[in-house]
Design an enzyme around this catalytic site. Structure first.
Site, PDB file in Angstrom:
ATOM      1  N   GLU A 168       7.022 -10.327  15.429  1.00  6.88           N
ATOM      2  CA  GLU A 168       6.580 -10.864  16.718  1.00  6.88           C
ATOM      3  C   GLU A 168       6.921 -12.365  16.801  1.00  6.88           C
ATOM      4  O   GLU A 168       7.451 -12.842  17.793  1.00  6.88           O
ATOM      5  CB  GLU A 168       5.076 -10.643  16.847  1.00  6.88           C
ATOM      6  CG  GLU A 168       4.566 -10.774  18.261  1.00  6.88           C
ATOM      7  CD  GLU A 168       3.068 -10.546  18.325  1.00  6.88           C
ATOM      8  OE1 GLU A 168       2.477 -10.100  17.323  1.00  6.88           O
ATOM      9  OE2 GLU A 168       2.506 -10.838  19.389  1.00  6.88           O
TER      10      GLU A 168
ATOM     11  N   ARG B 216       0.820  -1.222   0.000  1.00  6.53           N
ATOM     12  CA  ARG B 216       0.000   0.000   0.000  1.00  6.53           C
ATOM     13  C   ARG B 216       0.848   1.265   0.000  1.00  6.53           C
ATOM     14  O   ARG B 216       0.342   2.351  -0.281  1.00  6.53           O
ATOM     15  CB  ARG B 216      -1.004  -0.039   1.160  1.00  6.53           C
ATOM     16  CG  ARG B 216      -2.127  -1.050   0.927  1.00  6.53           C
ATOM     17  CD  ARG B 216      -3.084  -1.091   2.106  1.00  6.53           C
ATOM     18  NE  ARG B 216      -2.449  -1.558   3.313  1.00  6.53           N
ATOM     19  CZ  ARG B 216      -2.340  -2.838   3.669  1.00  6.53           C
ATOM     20  NH1 ARG B 216      -2.839  -3.768   2.904  1.00  6.53           N
ATOM     21  NH2 ARG B 216      -1.729  -3.172   4.786  1.00  6.53           N
TER      22      ARG B 216
HETATM   23  P1  AMP Z   1       4.727  -2.103  11.292  1.00  2.89           P
HETATM   24  O1  AMP Z   1       5.953  -2.701  10.679  1.00  2.89           O
HETATM   25  O2  AMP Z   1       4.294  -2.763  12.548  1.00  2.89           O
HETATM   26  O3  AMP Z   1       4.841  -0.590  11.444  1.00  2.89           O
HETATM   27  O4  AMP Z   1       3.533  -2.378  10.291  1.00  2.89           O
HETATM   28  C1  AMP Z   1       3.359  -1.593   9.186  1.00  2.89           C
HETATM   29  C2  AMP Z   1       2.794  -2.352   8.031  1.00  2.89           C
HETATM   30  O5  AMP Z   1       1.743  -3.256   8.404  1.00  2.89           O
HETATM   31  C3  AMP Z   1       2.201  -1.386   7.056  1.00  2.89           C
HETATM   32  O6  AMP Z   1       2.659  -1.763   5.770  1.00  2.89           O
HETATM   33  C4  AMP Z   1       0.699  -1.522   7.181  1.00  2.89           C
HETATM   34  O7  AMP Z   1       0.128  -1.599   5.918  1.00  2.89           O
HETATM   35  C5  AMP Z   1       0.476  -2.817   7.941  1.00  2.89           C
HETATM   36  N1  AMP Z   1      -0.387  -2.672   9.137  1.00  2.89           N
HETATM   37  C6  AMP Z   1       0.000  -2.898  10.419  1.00  2.89           C
HETATM   38  N2  AMP Z   1      -1.017  -2.717  11.277  1.00  2.89           N
HETATM   39  C7  AMP Z   1      -2.068  -2.337  10.540  1.00  2.89           C
HETATM   40  C8  AMP Z   1      -3.424  -1.977  10.847  1.00  2.89           C
HETATM   41  N3  AMP Z   1      -3.912  -1.971  12.099  1.00  2.89           N
HETATM   42  N4  AMP Z   1      -4.238  -1.616   9.823  1.00  2.89           N
HETATM   43  C9  AMP Z   1      -3.769  -1.608   8.548  1.00  2.89           C
HETATM   44  N5  AMP Z   1      -2.535  -1.939   8.197  1.00  2.89           N
HETATM   45  C10 AMP Z   1      -1.679  -2.309   9.164  1.00  2.89           C
END
Ligand code: AMP
Length: 175
Positions: free
Chosen positions: A98, A61
């Site tokens: 995780e 995205r």
């Molecule tokens: P992080 O590495 O934990 O910051 O996760 C970021 C990635 O996971 C991004 O590419 C988001 O598209 C996806 N993502 C994580 N949590 C969500 C959420 N609650 N809603 C939508 N996309 C999420």
């Protein structure tokens, strides 16, 4: 209404996706609203003080507004993808999740040494993915001018994870 209010009004909360306990922020309704898409790109442009040399978009995205923003700024757009998706010679970075690990890649010839680039994704959660993208950028001898996201989930403290690379972090809608 403010840009943040308009983004929040468009986002659809989907509980328990992709697994129980996660409140998924579905941004797809944004893409059905051309006015809002333009306002989001303008919001990212307004938050940039020094024009970067390229935009790095994170799969998948992060490709959507990443490319629109790069075109608007008239600079290159570079894809960061999950391992095995990019066809040409790649560099990769493996990082902890995780449970287990994940690996992301970038084409080896896409970044020039000394470039100052902006890393973009749709959403900042824990910051693990954006932080991994920052490592890929640094492996290529480039620096990070900042990070931009449509949505920031502040309660997951992602900003603290990525601000070692740049504290210029834009989240247009924050929760
Ligand atoms: P992080 O590495 O934990 O910051 O996760 C970021 C990635 O996971 C991004 O590419 C988001 O598209 C996806 N993502 C994580 N949590 C969500 C959420 N609650 N809603 C939508 N996309 C999420």
């Amino acid at each position: 209404m403010s840009l943040e209010t308009n983004i929040k009004a468009a986002i659809r909360d989907v509980p328990d996706f992709p697994k129980p306990g996660i409140m998924f922020k579905d941004i797809t309704p944004i893409f059905e609203n051309q006015t809002l898409c333009n306002e989001i790109v303008d919001g990212f442009v307004a938050a940039i003080s020094n024009k970067p040399d390229a935009i790095i978009g994170i799969e998948s995205r992060g490709f959507l507004f990443g490319l629109l923003l790069a075109n608007k700024l008239n600079i290159p757009f570079i894809l960061v993808r999950k391992a095995g998706k990019l066809p040409y010679k790649t560099i990769s970075y493996e990082y902890a999740l995780e449970y287990g690990t994940a690996k992301i890649e970038m084409h080896a010839d896409s970044l020039k040494k000394g470039w100052n680039v902006l890393i973009h994704d749709d959403l900042l959660a824990t910051g693990g993915t954006a932080e991994a993208a920052a490592h890929l950028v640094k492996q290529q001898g480039a620096t990070i001018s900042g990070f931009s996201f449509v949505v920031g989930l502040n309660f997951l403290n992602g900003k603290q994870k990525i601000n070692i690379h740049s504290n210029n972090i834009t989240c247009l809608a924050q929760y």
